[in-house]
Design an enzyme around this catalytic site. Structure first.
Site, PDB file in Angstrom:
ATOM      1  N   SER A  88     -25.840  -0.588  55.523  1.00 54.67           N
ATOM      2  CA  SER A  88     -26.683   0.566  55.822  1.00 54.67           C
ATOM      3  C   SER A  88     -27.144   1.135  54.488  1.00 54.67           C
ATOM      4  O   SER A  88     -26.489   0.947  53.464  1.00 54.67           O
ATOM      5  CB  SER A  88     -25.882   1.619  56.596  1.00 54.67           C
ATOM      6  OG  SER A  88     -26.542   2.874  56.591  1.00 54.67           O
ATOM      7  N   ASN A 121     -26.757   3.959  53.789  1.00 52.28           N
ATOM      8  CA  ASN A 121     -25.771   4.981  53.464  1.00 52.28           C
ATOM      9  C   ASN A 121     -24.543   4.458  52.745  1.00 52.28           C
ATOM     10  O   ASN A 121     -23.741   5.255  52.238  1.00 52.28           O
ATOM     11  CB  ASN A 121     -25.348   5.715  54.732  1.00 52.28           C
ATOM     12  CG  ASN A 121     -26.530   6.342  55.442  1.00 52.28           C
ATOM     13  OD1 ASN A 121     -27.599   6.486  54.856  1.00 52.28           O
ATOM     14  ND2 ASN A 121     -26.356   6.692  56.691  1.00 52.28           N
ATOM     15  N   THR A 168     -19.309  33.769  10.761  1.00 51.28           N
ATOM     16  CA  THR A 168     -19.053  34.162  12.139  1.00 51.28           C
ATOM     17  C   THR A 168     -20.027  35.270  12.486  1.00 51.28           C
ATOM     18  O   THR A 168     -20.250  36.191  11.697  1.00 51.28           O
ATOM     19  CB  THR A 168     -17.605  34.673  12.329  1.00 51.28           C
ATOM     20  OG1 THR A 168     -17.365  35.781  11.459  1.00 51.28           O
ATOM     21  CG2 THR A 168     -16.608  33.569  12.018  1.00 51.28           C
ATOM     22  N   THR A 202     -33.362   5.572  52.150  1.00 52.43           N
ATOM     23  CA  THR A 202     -33.722   4.451  53.021  1.00 52.43           C
ATOM     24  C   THR A 202     -34.884   3.644  52.456  1.00 52.43           C
ATOM     25  O   THR A 202     -34.879   2.408  52.498  1.00 52.43           O
ATOM     26  CB  THR A 202     -34.062   4.964  54.434  1.00 52.43           C
ATOM     27  OG1 THR A 202     -32.903   5.570  55.000  1.00 52.43           O
ATOM     28  CG2 THR A 202     -34.524   3.828  55.332  1.00 52.43           C
ATOM     29  N   SER A 237     -47.629  21.130  10.326  1.00 52.66           N
ATOM     30  CA  SER A 237     -48.633  22.108  10.718  1.00 52.66           C
ATOM     31  C   SER A 237     -50.034  21.581  10.465  1.00 52.66           C
ATOM     32  O   SER A 237     -50.268  20.839   9.508  1.00 52.66           O
ATOM     33  CB  SER A 237     -48.434  23.410   9.931  1.00 52.66           C
ATOM     34  OG  SER A 237     -49.478  24.327  10.195  1.00 52.66           O
TER      35      SER A 237
END
Length: 479
Positions: A153, A155, A200, A114, A332
């Site tokens: 609205s 909504n 794998t 709203t 770093s």
């Protein structure tokens, strides 16, 4: 309306105007385009510090809905043409980028959106008043709720605007993913003849090419782009015209048809339609859940790919060291010469955010009650952020990482020749029993498979090289 001077402090005094709502009077800055409802929302929801204005596509979508509504109400005779044209002009300015700084409500808010709708109504009303020659706040001439919000609205306005904005963000993300997809394909072509060991469970498996590996990255991304378009299509059904709960209360009988047609024209989304059941569409957020799930899928795939890139480039001496990512910054403050895979790392973090957002969207969707879901604000914020950040991450990954990757070709080929996994590729030629013996010898002695095969007279060095070359020439996936 009255103009006064704030009593905060003389040195910081600002002019204010007094506006009222059902709770009473409240001072708002005289120069603001928002009004009392927005000001109360700013007081009530100091939550994230992320204002509506951070998502310009959403602001544009809100203005588009308001412009479509004013046009429809004018055309069916429900709104005075002079007022309607001023509202249309104000909304058009906002769609073009004006006054976005006036959308100051926090994205995370109570009230099912709203406050967002009120913010849009007030900004458009006050700009329209100026265009008509009146001062901001002189709502007797043009009112935020009676005129700008006529036949509407929160909504139906709010979720419709979310849908329109999400559509634009999906287009943006798809373009970024297309850019990344093209980058993968370029590397797939560049590395088409680079032989390496596939793995794998992080163990040597069988030979493949680096081009096939990058081609697989492209293929999985192409699949995700298809799923994204499927989710996008669900955004094109809107509940605009349903007003509060989908019953079309307080809207003109012809309004729904006209407003959706005008919204279709303004957005250019030709597949935009009115929901068949407006009551259902007002309470249901399944399309948001669907889109969130697809975004999670994209995030998971991108993150997995970045995990692979970090593994393949690890080292440079004590890791996999198969590829080199472009150096982007010192890695770093204590280790000279160290360079980190910062681009894949940032993509990983965006993925983590999107995955977490999916949980938020899921819980918010489940938490809806009866004829409305009150938690669409957090759903909208989560989806907008995810789409926006994924698009940025995909662009950065393509431009600052993938395009600059190089391969350590000789290292990769040597590893194939020395890997025990090579016996699987040679097994059809030398026979399974011989392949098993060679593998066992390699494991015990530490020598390379190619060396043992040649020494045993099973294959010549030239034949082994030819087999490796044939594997390197095998076509990879093209998506």
């Amino acid at each position: 309306m009255s103009i006064a001077t704030s009593e905060i402090a003389p040195e910081s005094a600002v002019e204010v105007r007094s506006e009222h709502d059902l709770l009473g009077y409240l001072d708002v800055p005289a120069q603001s385009y928002y009004g009392v409802h927005t000001a109360r929302a700013v007081e009530n929801f100091p939550i994230s510090g992320i204002q509506l204005a951070i998502y310009p596509l959403f602001i544009g979508a809100l203005a588009t809905v308001k412009q479509a509504a004013a046009t429809a109400n004018r055309d069916i005779g429900a709104l005075d043409p002079v007022k309607a044209n001023a509202i249309i002009a104000a909304a058009q300015e906002i769609r073009q980028g004006a006054l976005h700084d006036q959308f100051v409500v926090d994205m995370i808010q109570g009230g099912a959106g709203t406050s967002t709708n009120m913010n849009a109504n007030e900004v458009i009303a006050n700009r329209a008043l100026e265009l008509l020659g009146h001062a901001r706040g002189e709502y007797q001439h043009l009112h935020p709720l009676q005129d700008v919000n006529l036949g509407q609205s929160t909504n139906d306005v709010y979720p419709t605007a979310i849908n329109i904005a999400l559509d634009a963000y999906v287009v943006k993300l798809d373009a970024a993913l297309g850019r990344l997809h093209a980058a993968y394909l370029r590397k797939a072509d560049e590395f088409a003849d680079v032989l390496k060991m596939g793995r794998t469970q992080l163990q040597d498996a069988v030979p493949m090419t680096l081009g096939q590996e990058f081609g697989a990255f492209a293929s999985t991304l192409a699949e995700d782009r298809q799923r994204l378009q499927e989710a996008r299509a669900l955004l094109h059904e809107v509940n605009l015209g349903g007003t509060a709960i989908g019953t079309e209360l307080n809207a003109h009988p012809e309004y729904r048809r006209h407003v959706v047609a005008e919204l279709r024209r303004l957005t250019g989304i030709q597949t935009l339609v009115s929901a068949t059941d407006l009551v259902e569409a007002t309470s249901d957020v399944g399309h948001f859940v669907q889109l969130s799930g697809v975004l999670k899928r994209v995030a998971v795939k991108l993150s997995k790919t970045c995990n692979d890139l970090r593994l393949l480039s690890s080292g440079p001496r004590a890791g996999f060291g198969e590829i080199n990512l472009p150096a982007r910054q010192a890695g770093s403050s204590i280790m000279p010469g160290k360079v980190n895979p910062v681009i894949p790392e940032v993509v990983n973090q965006v993925a983590f955010e999107v995955i977490g957002n999916d949980v938020t969207v899921t819980l918010a969707a489940e938490g809806g009650q009866l004829q409305l879901n009150a938690f669409e604000p957090i759903i909208a914020h989560s989806l907008f952020a995810g789409l926006d950040h994924l698009a940025a991450a995909a662009t950065v990954l393509a431009d600052k990482c993938i395009d600059g990757i190089t391969a350590n070709r000789e290292l990769l080929r040597d590893r194939v020749a020395n890997s025990i996994g090579l016996v699987t590729a040679l097994s059809p030629v030398i026979g399974y029993e011989n392949a098993t013996d060679v593998a066992q010898d390699a494991l015990v002695s530490g020598r390379g498979v190619a060396e043992i095969v040649e020494q045993r007279g099973l294959l010549s060095a030239e034949r082994i090289a030819a087999i490796l070359d044939a594997m390197a020439a095998a076509p990879g996936p093209r998506a």
